[in-house]
Design a protein around this motif. Structure first.
Motif, PDB file in Angstrom:
ATOM      1  N   SER A 264     -73.843 -30.159 -27.078  1.00  0.00           N
ATOM      2  CA  SER A 264     -73.583 -29.046 -26.161  1.00  0.00           C
ATOM      3  C   SER A 264     -73.800 -27.703 -26.858  1.00  0.00           C
ATOM      4  O   SER A 264     -74.273 -26.749 -26.240  1.00  0.00           O
ATOM      5  N   ALA A 265     -73.476 -27.629 -28.132  1.00  0.00           N
ATOM      6  CA  ALA A 265     -73.728 -26.394 -28.877  1.00  0.00           C
ATOM      7  C   ALA A 265     -75.224 -26.164 -29.070  1.00  0.00           C
ATOM      8  O   ALA A 265     -75.713 -25.040 -28.962  1.00  0.00           O
ATOM      9  N   GLU A 266     -75.970 -27.232 -29.345  1.00  0.00           N
ATOM     10  CA  GLU A 266     -77.416 -27.107 -29.538  1.00  0.00           C
ATOM     11  C   GLU A 266     -78.121 -26.699 -28.248  1.00  0.00           C
ATOM     12  O   GLU A 266     -79.106 -25.969 -28.285  1.00  0.00           O
ATOM     13  N   CYS A 267     -77.619 -27.144 -27.112  1.00  0.00           N
ATOM     14  CA  CYS A 267     -78.228 -26.802 -25.824  1.00  0.00           C
ATOM     15  C   CYS A 267     -77.747 -25.461 -25.285  1.00  0.00           C
ATOM     16  O   CYS A 267     -78.170 -25.041 -24.206  1.00  0.00           O
ATOM     17  N   GLY A 268     -76.850 -24.797 -26.000  1.00  0.00           N
ATOM     18  CA  GLY A 268     -76.375 -23.479 -25.586  1.00  0.00           C
ATOM     19  C   GLY A 268     -75.294 -23.524 -24.521  1.00  0.00           C
ATOM     20  O   GLY A 268     -75.107 -22.548 -23.788  1.00  0.00           O
ATOM     21  N   LEU A 269     -74.562 -24.616 -24.439  1.00  0.00           N
ATOM     22  CA  LEU A 269     -73.512 -24.734 -23.426  1.00  0.00           C
ATOM     23  C   LEU A 269     -72.137 -24.347 -23.951  1.00  0.00           C
ATOM     24  O   LEU A 269     -71.162 -24.431 -23.216  1.00  0.00           O
ATOM     25  N   GLY A 270     -72.038 -23.957 -25.178  1.00  0.00           N
ATOM     26  CA  GLY A 270     -70.759 -23.566 -25.768  1.00  0.00           C
ATOM     27  C   GLY A 270     -70.764 -23.846 -27.255  1.00  0.00           C
ATOM     28  O   GLY A 270     -71.669 -24.471 -27.790  1.00  0.00           O
ATOM     29  N   ALA A 271     -69.729 -23.374 -27.918  1.00  0.00           N
ATOM     30  CA  ALA A 271     -69.612 -23.589 -29.360  1.00  0.00           C
ATOM     31  C   ALA A 271     -69.173 -25.028 -29.644  1.00  0.00           C
ATOM     32  O   ALA A 271     -68.700 -25.734 -28.758  1.00  0.00           O
ATOM     33  N   VAL A 272     -69.333 -25.440 -30.892  1.00  0.00           N
ATOM     34  CA  VAL A 272     -68.983 -26.798 -31.288  1.00  0.00           C
ATOM     35  C   VAL A 272     -67.502 -27.062 -31.052  1.00  0.00           C
ATOM     36  O   VAL A 272     -67.110 -28.129 -30.588  1.00  0.00           O
ATOM     37  N   ASN A 273     -66.664 -26.073 -31.334  1.00  0.00           N
ATOM     38  CA  ASN A 273     -65.224 -26.282 -31.196  1.00  0.00           C
ATOM     39  C   ASN A 273     -64.717 -26.114 -29.760  1.00  0.00           C
ATOM     40  O   ASN A 273     -63.516 -26.149 -29.529  1.00  0.00           O
ATOM     41  N   HIS A 274     -65.609 -25.942 -28.782  1.00  0.00           N
ATOM     42  CA  HIS A 274     -65.182 -25.872 -27.384  1.00  0.00           C
ATOM     43  C   HIS A 274     -64.872 -27.250 -26.814  1.00  0.00           C
ATOM     44  O   HIS A 274     -64.312 -27.354 -25.731  1.00  0.00           O
ATOM     45  N   LEU A 275     -65.261 -28.303 -27.509  1.00  0.00           N
ATOM     46  CA  LEU A 275     -64.959 -29.677 -27.091  1.00  0.00           C
ATOM     47  C   LEU A 275     -64.107 -30.340 -28.166  1.00  0.00           C
ATOM     48  O   LEU A 275     -64.613 -31.066 -29.014  1.00  0.00           O
ATOM     49  N   PRO A 276     -62.789 -30.103 -28.152  1.00  0.00           N
ATOM     50  CA  PRO A 276     -61.943 -30.729 -29.181  1.00  0.00           C
ATOM     51  C   PRO A 276     -61.850 -32.227 -28.958  1.00  0.00           C
ATOM     52  O   PRO A 276     -62.075 -32.733 -27.864  1.00  0.00           O
ATOM     53  N   SER A 277     -61.512 -32.948 -30.013  1.00  0.00           N
ATOM     54  CA  SER A 277     -61.461 -34.402 -29.912  1.00  0.00           C
ATOM     55  C   SER A 277     -60.101 -34.988 -30.259  1.00  0.00           C
ATOM     56  O   SER A 277     -59.885 -36.171 -30.037  1.00  0.00           O
ATOM     57  N   ASN A 278     -59.184 -34.189 -30.805  1.00  0.00           N
ATOM     58  CA  ASN A 278     -57.894 -34.759 -31.201  1.00  0.00           C
ATOM     59  C   ASN A 278     -57.131 -35.256 -29.978  1.00  0.00           C
ATOM     60  O   ASN A 278     -57.089 -34.608 -28.947  1.00  0.00           O
TER      61      ASN A 278
END
Length: 172
Positions: free
Chosen positions: A117-131
């Motif tokens: 999602s970060a590579e496609c420009g849909l948000g930063a890497v940390n916008h999808l947390p996994s904990n």
């Protein structure tokens, strides 16, 4: 008041030489389900249950699944394998969503949904947390990954998906 709670002891406060004194009897607090305690759903069970419900758009797009794996499920199709599972070790618990490339084009390539999602420009890497330490957090993470995959699907079905996953896998 509930019939069950009528016969239970109630706290009594008495005045003893000018001070409020507790008699020692406890108030019986019933659980919110009326006294019937059941087994709570684990985070792995939540991930598997929501796999059928929230990732149905993948079967409509031509993927086969859900295929149940240890701790979660996966979908396969279009030269890709998408896995979503609950990972738990010691004090770390998280929901992991990965996309693998199958076949000769780029076998062995893997990238997380948050990296894609970060590579496609849909948000930063940390916008999808996994904990996900609890079943409630696992449910929230599965729903978030489902929404992200729905937005990523046109990028994943494009002919240059192997190059996209290769670029995304280097993101931190």
């Amino acid at each position: 008041m509930d019939e069950v709670a009528d016969g239970l002891p109630v706290r009594e406060f008495r005045w003893y030489r000018g001070r409020k004194h507790y008699s020692g009897l406890a108030v019986a607090a019933l659980p919110p389900d009326g006294g019937w305690m059941g087994k709570q759903e684990t985070a792995e069970e939540v991930v598997r249950r929501l796999g059928r419900e929230w990732f149905g758009f993948l079967t409509e797009a031509g993927f086969t699944g859900p295929h149940y794996i240890d701790g979660g499920f996966d979908y396969a199709g279009h030269g890709l394998r998408i896995t979503i599972y609950h990972y738990y070790w010691k004090n770390e618990a998280e929901v992991v969503a990965d996309v693998y490339v199958l076949g000769d084009v780029g076998s062995g390539l893997r990238s997380g949904v948050h990296q894609l999602s970060a590579e496609c420009g849909l948000g930063a890497v940390n916008h999808l947390p996994s904990n996900a330490r609890s079943a409630r957090l696992a449910e929230l993470r599965v729903r978030t990954f489902a929404a992200a995959l729905k937005c990523l699907l046109p990028f994943l079905l494009a002919p240059d998906r192997a190059a996209l996953i290769r670029r995304a896998s280097t993101r931190r």
